[in-house]
Design an enzyme around this catalytic site. Structure first.
Site, PDB file in Angstrom:
ATOM      1  N   LYS A 222       0.832  -1.213   0.000  1.00  0.00           N
ATOM      2  CA  LYS A 222       0.000   0.000   0.000  1.00  0.00           C
ATOM      3  C   LYS A 222       0.861   1.255   0.000  1.00  0.00           C
ATOM      4  O   LYS A 222       0.644   2.180  -0.791  1.00  0.00           O
ATOM      5  CB  LYS A 222      -0.932  -0.018   1.208  1.00  0.00           C
ATOM      6  CG  LYS A 222      -1.926   1.134   1.232  1.00  0.00           C
ATOM      7  CD  LYS A 222      -2.714   1.180   2.528  1.00  0.00           C
ATOM      8  CE  LYS A 222      -3.527  -0.075   2.748  1.00  0.00           C
ATOM      9  NZ  LYS A 222      -4.371   0.024   3.968  1.00  0.00           N
TER      10      LYS A 222
ATOM     11  N   GLU B 252       9.979  -5.742   3.973  1.00  0.00           N
ATOM     12  CA  GLU B 252      10.149  -7.082   3.419  1.00  0.00           C
ATOM     13  C   GLU B 252       9.795  -7.114   1.931  1.00  0.00           C
ATOM     14  O   GLU B 252      10.523  -7.697   1.112  1.00  0.00           O
ATOM     15  CB  GLU B 252       9.279  -8.090   4.183  1.00  0.00           C
ATOM     16  CG  GLU B 252       9.605  -8.225   5.652  1.00  0.00           C
ATOM     17  CD  GLU B 252       8.762  -7.308   6.537  1.00  0.00           C
ATOM     18  OE1 GLU B 252       8.615  -7.614   7.734  1.00  0.00           O
ATOM     19  OE2 GLU B 252       8.256  -6.279   6.022  1.00  0.00           O
TER      20      GLU B 252
ATOM     21  N   GLY C 248      -5.014  -4.637   5.113  1.00  0.00           N
ATOM     22  CA  GLY C 248      -4.399  -5.650   4.269  1.00  0.00           C
ATOM     23  C   GLY C 248      -5.076  -7.000   4.350  1.00  0.00           C
ATOM     24  O   GLY C 248      -5.244  -7.691   3.335  1.00  0.00           O
ATOM     25  N   ARG C 249      -5.511  -7.395   5.533  1.00  0.00           N
ATOM     26  CA  ARG C 249      -6.115  -8.724   5.694  1.00  0.00           C
ATOM     27  C   ARG C 249      -7.529  -8.780   5.131  1.00  0.00           C
ATOM     28  O   ARG C 249      -8.140  -9.854   5.115  1.00  0.00           O
ATOM     29  CB  ARG C 249      -6.099  -9.113   7.165  1.00  0.00           C
ATOM     30  CG  ARG C 249      -6.784  -8.132   8.111  1.00  0.00           C
ATOM     31  CD  ARG C 249      -6.437  -8.453   9.562  1.00  0.00           C
ATOM     32  NE  ARG C 249      -6.984  -7.507  10.514  1.00  0.00           N
ATOM     33  CZ  ARG C 249      -6.408  -6.357  10.844  1.00  0.00           C
ATOM     34  NH1 ARG C 249      -5.278  -5.992  10.241  1.00  0.00           N
ATOM     35  NH2 ARG C 249      -6.949  -5.559  11.744  1.00  0.00           N
TER      36      ARG C 249
ATOM     37  N   GLU D 276      -4.962 -11.105  13.935  1.00  0.00           N
ATOM     38  CA  GLU D 276      -4.508  -9.728  13.793  1.00  0.00           C
ATOM     39  C   GLU D 276      -5.647  -8.758  14.094  1.00  0.00           C
ATOM     40  O   GLU D 276      -5.416  -7.647  14.577  1.00  0.00           O
ATOM     41  CB  GLU D 276      -3.960  -9.486  12.388  1.00  0.00           C
ATOM     42  CG  GLU D 276      -3.172  -8.186  12.250  1.00  0.00           C
ATOM     43  CD  GLU D 276      -2.383  -8.107  10.958  1.00  0.00           C
ATOM     44  OE1 GLU D 276      -1.206  -8.509  10.951  1.00  0.00           O
ATOM     45  OE2 GLU D 276      -2.962  -7.665   9.944  1.00  0.00           O
TER      46      GLU D 276
ATOM     47  N   HIS E 187      -4.819 -37.614  10.680  1.00  0.00           N
ATOM     48  CA  HIS E 187      -3.644 -38.435  10.958  1.00  0.00           C
ATOM     49  C   HIS E 187      -2.546 -37.612  11.611  1.00  0.00           C
ATOM     50  O   HIS E 187      -1.385 -38.045  11.636  1.00  0.00           O
ATOM     51  CB  HIS E 187      -3.150 -39.075   9.662  1.00  0.00           C
ATOM     52  CG  HIS E 187      -4.119 -40.060   9.090  1.00  0.00           C
ATOM     53  ND1 HIS E 187      -4.073 -41.405   9.360  1.00  0.00           N
ATOM     54  CD2 HIS E 187      -5.206 -39.885   8.291  1.00  0.00           C
ATOM     55  CE1 HIS E 187      -5.058 -42.025   8.736  1.00  0.00           C
ATOM     56  NE2 HIS E 187      -5.761 -41.122   8.076  1.00  0.00           N
TER      57      HIS E 187
ATOM     58  N   LYS F  29       8.939  -4.633  14.020  1.00  0.00           N
ATOM     59  CA  LYS F  29       9.451  -4.083  12.768  1.00  0.00           C
ATOM     60  C   LYS F  29      10.353  -2.872  13.034  1.00  0.00           C
ATOM     61  O   LYS F  29      11.400  -2.707  12.403  1.00  0.00           O
ATOM     62  CB  LYS F  29       8.283  -3.698  11.857  1.00  0.00           C
ATOM     63  CG  LYS F  29       7.517  -4.894  11.311  1.00  0.00           C
ATOM     64  CD  LYS F  29       6.205  -4.487  10.685  1.00  0.00           C
ATOM     65  CE  LYS F  29       6.381  -3.660   9.458  1.00  0.00           C
ATOM     66  NZ  LYS F  29       5.088  -3.405   8.778  1.00  0.00           N
TER      67      LYS F  29
END
Length: 560
Positions: free
Chosen positions: A206, A212, A271-272, A357, A388, A511
């Site tokens: 954005k 990153e 963002g999510r 979040e 399993h 961060k």
């Protein structure tokens, strides 16, 4: 502000809990044999069977009363109206505008944001059709054959999850890869074996400053230019092989991406909550604009249901209230999401961010400490793989883990063995729900001829709650419905707990510290001044020594 736990509705629920919690699901079904058809809600092909929960119709009535006391309806209306309900960032929360119909109007500061959304969708459609038709070519004139999405958080989890979910509907002539981790191995593996002349990078940030993402994007740019060689002009190569999803045109241009190939995002979308925006550009290329539009229609269907349906028949509200019931009254600390579809392999990870979040908060909207437990730990993986792995704990462990089981009446593909495999898959889905609910008593085990010493080990207590979510088949439309279902479930719980589900300040501290530590790790020569705790300082010195960046100490050693 009076905490919700002080309300008469909360107290009444607590008293009710004392009675219901002592009853086993076997007893609840015996007392109400019809609950398997009455404790069920449905909307537009999505069925939510919540009968295998440790609750009654009275419980639902009391939970609905709690939602009304918490002002859930007003909170929903405020979101859809574009009010600034994200109070710590003074922003509207309008992911619902991303899938609103053209012609609908939602105004933010006097501007119709729905018109803006559709303008971007139209531009996305042009690019997607060009790539799919082979008309978008790289710097050497070759058509694009691989799309690499570079993002992190919702800019990766969303499109990666949705691409996997809709792979059966994707264009198999194109390949798609997703890069998020700043660990160089992620990008290195994603670019291995690629032909740079046929590769398009979609960089999603954005602000276009996310450390990153921009680190990965810069390395991808260097890889591209190096692979193309001296004949490639830098500006042409970057312009033809990179597009951006961002709101920062200056930074995009500075990177070398043509601003005409920037697809806008807005600060009123977290963002999510964003993969149905331009963040989903790689997905639109994969499945085509028409199927992307079908997915948006599925979102829209669940949005309208959430906005208008009465709470006792409202699928997201019911899921949210049931989650509050277990988190705050039973004390359940985690919640499992178990899709019986390999295509939904990334869905639990996607929901981890969406839920944790959003609702991993310990202060209220007013900044006071919460009086309740809030967001649970969300986890899971597809059945039958999970059976399993961790289902042993679900069945016979000491922790109560409410679970969502997600299934489909028909397979999403028509490949070899689809019918036979799907019968077996669905049998497991239904069997696990029944086994978790009712278990097997010691008497039943003994009656089956099991020797006495083995009976305790083969007894299943049951009383393990599950929600069964069923749909016809996994399509773009259904995926939109499912994602919106969980988005609004999270919203419901945040409203009950009185927290801000739309900021994420907990992401920021680490961060910020990382930005400070990077030069301390990399600086050659004399050790920089380190102002950390003794553990962090020692670890920095160990890293510097491992890379030969620490001068020998007085004893001639290079660190410890």
């Amino acid at each position: 502000m009076t905490p919700i736990t002080a309300s008469l509705e909360w107290v009444a629920l607590h008293d009710h809990f004392e009675h219901v919690s002592r009853q086993h699901l076997r007893e609840l079904f015996a007392a109400d044999p019809a609950r398997g058809t009455t404790l069920v809600a449905e909307h537009d092909g999505i069925v939510v069977d919540y009968s295998k929960h440790r609750l009654t119709a009275e419980t639902v009535d009391r939970l609905v009363a709690l939602a009304e006391r918490a002002g859930l309806r007003a909170r929903i209306d405020a979101m859809f109206a574009g009010e600034r309900i994200n109070v710590t960032e003074d922003r509207p929360v309008l992911h619902v505008a991303l899938r609103a119909s053209a012609g609908t109007s939602i105004a933010v500061d006097g501007r119709d944001v729905v018109a803006d959304v559709h303008a971007v969708l139209d531009r996305m459609g042009v690019l997607a059709r060009q790539v799919r038709a082979g008309d978008w070519t790289g710097a050497t004139g070759r058509p694009i054959r691989t799309v690499v999405n570079i993002g992190i958080g919702g800019s990766d989890l969303g499109p990666a999850m949705a691409y996997d979910a809709l792979r059966a509907q994707s264009d198999r002539a194109l390949a798609f890869r997703f890069v998020s981790n700043v660990d160089g191995a992620d990008l290195w593996e994603a670019t291995r074996g690629l032909d740079p002349t046929e590769t398009l990078f979609v960089v999603c940030s954005k602000t276009f400053t996310t450390l990153e993402t921009l680190t990965n994007a810069a390395t991808a740019r260097a890889w591209l230019l190096d692979e193309l060689g001296a004949d490639a002009r830098r500006d042409d190569a970057v312009a033809r092989h990179f597009v951006a999803v961002s709101s920062n045109a200056d930074e995009v241009a500075s990177f070398g991406i043509d601003p005409a190939h920037m697809f806008e995002m807005w600060d009123w979308v977290g963002g999510r909550y964003s993969y149905d925006s331009a963040i989903g550009l790689s997905l639109m290329i994969a499945v085509g604009p028409e199927r992307f539009a079908e997915m948006l229609a599925g979102f829209r269907s669940m949005d309208e249901h959430f906005r208008t349906a009465p709470f006792d028949a409202n699928l997201p509200v019911l899921l949210g209230l049931i989650g509050v019931w277990y988190r705050d009254f039973f004390g359940a600390q985690s919640h499992a999401v178990l899709p019986y579809s390999q295509y939904l392999a990334r869905f639990p990870a996607y929901l981890q961010q969406l839920d944790m979040e959003s609702n991993g908060k310990s202060v209220t909207l007013a900044g006071d400490p919460v009086s309740t437990s809030t967001g649970p730990v969300v986890w899971g993986q597809p059945g039958t793989n999970g059976q399993h792995a961790f289902f042993q704990l679900l069945h016979q462990g000491t922790e109560l883990v409410p679970s969502d089981l997600i299934g489909f009446l028909h397979p999403a593909h028509d490949g070899p063995g689809a019918g036979e495999h799907h019968d077996l898959l669905t049998a497991n889905l239904l069997a696990q729900s029944e086994a978790l609910a009712f278990g097997r008593t010691a008497d039943e085990v003994a009656a089956a001829g099991v020797e006495a010493a083995q009976v305790p080990h083969r007894t299943f207590p049951g009383n393990r709650p599950t929600t069964m979510i069923l749909a016809e088949r996994l399509t773009p439309y259904t995926l939109g419905q499912l994602v919106a279902l969980y988005e609004h479930k999270v919203f419901t719980q945040g409203a009950i707990w009185g927290i801000n589900s739309f900021d994420q300040w907990g992401v920021e501290l680490g961060k910020a510290l990382a930005q400070r530590i990077v030069p301390e790790l990399a600086e050659p020569g004399a050790e920089p001044t380190l102002d950390h705790d003794s553990s962090t300082t020692a670890l920095i010195r160990r890293f510097r020594a491992a890379h030969g960046r620490t001068a020998p100490d007085k004893m001639g050693r290079r660190g410890t």
